[in-house]
Every structure is written in C-alpha cells, then in structure tokens.
Scaffold this active site. Sequence first.
Site, short mmCIF file in Angstrom:
data_model
loop_
_atom_site.label_atom_id
_atom_site.label_comp_id
_atom_site.label_asym_id
_atom_site.label_seq_id
_atom_site.Cartn_x
_atom_site.Cartn_y
_atom_site.Cartn_z
N LEU A 1 -83.16 -44.78 85.88
CA LEU A 1 -82.09 -44.25 85.04
C LEU A 1 -82.23 -42.74 84.99
CD1 LEU A 1 -82.22 -46.74 82.00
CD2 LEU A 1 -80.89 -46.94 84.10
N CYS A 2 -81.10 -42.05 85.07
CA CYS A 2 -81.08 -40.61 84.93
C CYS A 2 -82.04 -39.95 85.92
CB CYS A 2 -81.40 -40.23 83.48
SG CYS A 2 -80.98 -38.52 83.05
N THR A 3 -82.95 -39.11 85.45
CA THR A 3 -83.85 -38.38 86.34
C THR A 3 -85.00 -39.24 86.85
OG1 THR A 3 -85.02 -37.56 84.38
CG2 THR A 3 -83.33 -36.13 85.35
N THR B 1 -78.02 -39.89 90.16
CA THR B 1 -78.80 -39.33 89.07
C THR B 1 -77.84 -38.57 88.18
OG1 THR B 1 -80.80 -38.08 88.50
CG2 THR B 1 -79.37 -37.13 90.21
N ALA C 1 -77.00 -42.98 86.82
CA ALA C 1 -76.78 -41.61 86.35
C ALA C 1 -77.36 -41.45 84.94
CB ALA C 1 -75.29 -41.29 86.38
#
Length: 329
Positions: free
Chosen positions: A110-112, A130, A163
């Site tokens: 998730l995300c970074t 991302t 993202a």
Amino acid sequence: MRSIAVAVTEGMPAFELALVCHVFGTDRTEIPDSWYELKLCAIGPAEGGTGGLVAARSWFAAQTPYGVEELVNADTVMVPASADVHGDPPGELIDALREAHRRGARLVSLCTGAFTLAATGLLDGRTAATHWMHARLLAERYPAVLVDPSVLYVDHGDVVTGAGSTAGIDVCLHLVREDFGSEAANTLARQLVAPAHRPGGQAQYIEAPLPERTDDSLAPLLHWAAERLHTPLTVADLARRAHTSPRTLARRFHAATGTTPLRWLQAQRIARARELLEGGDLPVDRVAELCGLGTAANLRRHFTRAVGVPPHDYRRAFHARRPAAAPQT
C-alpha cells in the site's frame, strides 16, 4: 489466502497500518465464511526475528510476538508503507519477502510500500502503483519497474501494488472480493462507508476541482442507473434522466468520477456479472441479459477484456478458491 502477515517496521506511517488492522483484524461475523487470521510481524527490533515493540510514526507503537517466521509462512504478506522512500528497506524484510513469494504467498503493498517490494526485484518488468507524489522517485530508484502514477492499484495475481491513503481501502476491498466474492466485499464496503468497487485503473485523483454546489450531485442518477442495468441503458438515457445534454453529462461525469458515463456503465455491468456468476448457476446467456450486456457472446467479449478470463472460467475458478464455510455450532 486466509492468513495475513503485516510487515511492521520502525517509523512506518500509521494510516495504512491501522487500515489493514481494521479491515482484516476485525471480527466479521456478518460474513458467513471464516475471516482472515491477521498477524503483525515486527521486523528488526528483536533478535532472531521473534517480534517486539515497533514504534510507528505519529505516536503509535505495535507490540507483537510475531516476527519474520510468521511473515514467511503467511498466505498473504502486506507491506503497508515505507518509513523512508529514500533509504533502503531492512535486508531482513527483503529476504523474507522473497522467501514468502517463493513459497507461494501473495505480496501486497500500500502506498510507499511499493518501494519495499521494488527492492526485492519482484516488480522488475511489471507495472506497479504507488502514491502519485512518489511515483517519479520510485521510477528513478527502480528503473526496471513500470510505474503507473495514475491508477489506484495493479494486481498481477502474486503481487499487488496500491496507491496512497484511501486507495488502500480499494485494495483491501479488492482482496476481499478476490478471496470471498462480491457479496462479502459489498458488505464490508457498506460498513466502511466506501464505494463497493472502484476498478484499479481508475484515476487516483481528479484534476478538475469538484463543484461547490451539491444540488447537481450525480448520486441519484447513479442509483437510478444501477437499479436498471438489465435494461439497454445508453448515455442518451442517462442524459435525459439528468435533464441535460449528453455533452454536459459527460463533463459533469468526468468532474465527479474521473471517467465517462459509458465506461461507468460498462464497469457496473461487469461488476453485476461477477456477482451473478459467483452467487449461482445461471446460464451465461441469462447472466448477460440481467447485467445488460445482451448476449452471451457480448458478455464473453467484455468480461474477458475487463477481468482477464471468460465467464465460465471465472465461475469455475471462483468456486474452486472460495473458502469453506465455518462449521455451524
């Protein structure tokens, strides 16, 4: 895919970690199938990978008895976010992720957290998502990864990248939909007060600001259309219902949803087809009628393009992977 291990590292952002815990670590008795087994796995703070106290960002800390061994042996391994997108992830975590993948685990960032998966080499030659703010840096640091800065998530089956921030909810719902079906995902979405399904290819954010006025909301129109997917709805029908022209409707649609009326309709029909294929044994031609795609041939063409497999194969694969219901007591 019912055991989930979460990699918890020093200084990691708290939002994605809390989201994963809330979605997968909460008792979901209203969903008939047995839910996930969630384990937080501390990486680094204790000798031998046996767990410990991990200080996350923003005054949070995770105390857990689990470490690398539980992470390696889980069905799904989640990497919520990276503490430092400019630095290197813990070598212990990289080795564990590679070993978990080798053993057949599904890896999810998730995300970074995509930076951590990229460091394993498992994203080389693949498209990945991302947070859009970090997409350029991810591409620069890991040029073998095909970074898409616009999408909500990318699912390769064995590796899923999502993202930032609320897109994590979409990833979690997507995993539940894959593991338990649309009905379970829709039930969870209602509890989270979140959209039941946003396709991974939908834009992360919308360039045009949303209008300040709320009296022209598309919500009533979308609800009206969703209840009539079995009819041959067209963009012109939607425009008439909204008392506007097709061109004006298209502009409002893009401003509010980031997509076009036709693509939205198609996505809703595919989602409805998935529900029907998962929930019963209706013939494919009947499924095509009920979701508004007309014929079995038309359903096969659009369904295969959107989902990746034909309707018959999807139904067979879904029933094959669906977890057995918990025994009644």
